[in-house]
Design a protein around this motif. Structure first.
Motif, PDB file in Angstrom:
ATOM      1  N   PHE A 231       0.857  -1.176   0.000  1.00  0.00           N
ATOM      2  CA  PHE A 231       0.000   0.000   0.000  1.00  0.00           C
ATOM      3  C   PHE A 231       0.896   1.230   0.000  1.00  0.00           C
ATOM      4  O   PHE A 231       2.035   1.193   0.433  1.00  0.00           O
ATOM      5  N   ASN A 232       0.353   2.298  -0.509  1.00  0.00           N
ATOM      6  CA  ASN A 232       1.109   3.538  -0.575  1.00  0.00           C
ATOM      7  C   ASN A 232       0.974   4.250   0.762  1.00  0.00           C
ATOM      8  O   ASN A 232      -0.071   4.811   1.073  1.00  0.00           O
ATOM      9  N   HIS A 233       2.036   4.226   1.543  1.00  0.00           N
ATOM     10  CA  HIS A 233       2.003   4.819   2.876  1.00  0.00           C
ATOM     11  C   HIS A 233       2.038   6.348   2.846  1.00  0.00           C
ATOM     12  O   HIS A 233       2.012   6.985   3.881  1.00  0.00           O
ATOM     13  N   GLN A 234       2.090   6.932   1.661  1.00  0.00           N
ATOM     14  CA  GLN A 234       2.132   8.389   1.556  1.00  0.00           C
ATOM     15  C   GLN A 234       0.765   9.008   1.267  1.00  0.00           C
ATOM     16  O   GLN A 234       0.644  10.225   1.248  1.00  0.00           O
ATOM     17  N   THR A 235      -0.239   8.198   1.059  1.00  0.00           N
ATOM     18  CA  THR A 235      -1.568   8.758   0.805  1.00  0.00           C
ATOM     19  C   THR A 235      -2.147   9.308   2.104  1.00  0.00           C
ATOM     20  O   THR A 235      -1.834   8.812   3.193  1.00  0.00           O
ATOM     21  N   PRO A 236      -2.999  10.304   2.018  1.00  0.00           N
ATOM     22  CA  PRO A 236      -3.619  10.851   3.239  1.00  0.00           C
ATOM     23  C   PRO A 236      -4.370   9.780   4.037  1.00  0.00           C
ATOM     24  O   PRO A 236      -4.337   9.782   5.267  1.00  0.00           O
ATOM     25  N   GLU A 237      -5.023   8.853   3.339  1.00  0.00           N
ATOM     26  CA  GLU A 237      -5.768   7.788   4.033  1.00  0.00           C
ATOM     27  C   GLU A 237      -4.831   6.893   4.840  1.00  0.00           C
ATOM     28  O   GLU A 237      -5.129   6.525   5.983  1.00  0.00           O
ATOM     29  N   ALA A 238      -3.702   6.559   4.262  1.00  0.00           N
ATOM     30  CA  ALA A 238      -2.746   5.700   4.962  1.00  0.00           C
ATOM     31  C   ALA A 238      -2.146   6.416   6.162  1.00  0.00           C
ATOM     32  O   ALA A 238      -1.976   5.837   7.232  1.00  0.00           O
TER      33      ALA A 238
END
Length: 66
Positions: free
Chosen positions: A42-49
């Motif tokens: 998963f992209n740990h840089q997204t606001p959701e993450a």
């Protein structure tokens, strides 16, 4: 990267022989094309993450205080 810890001199020699090769320009090109800049997880840089991780940390801190 795992590091070998051999005890026999012959195994030590074998371990150093892993550097007896060279990559061609074609090899390097193929290797560089493997990087798609997309995580398979998963992209740990997204606001959701980021929000998910902040919440998880907050919950763990609360549990530790109990």
């Amino acid at each position: 990267m795992a590091l070998a810890k051999p005890t026999h001199i012959e195994r030590k020699r074998e371990n150093f022989e892993i550097f007896d090769f060279q990559l061609s320009k074609q090899d390097m090109k193929v290797i560089s094309e493997l990087d798609t800049n997309i995580s398979l997880f998963f992209n740990h840089q997204t606001p959701e993450a980021v929000e998910m991780l902040k919440k998880m940390i907050s919950e763990r801190k609360k549990q530790m205080r109990k």
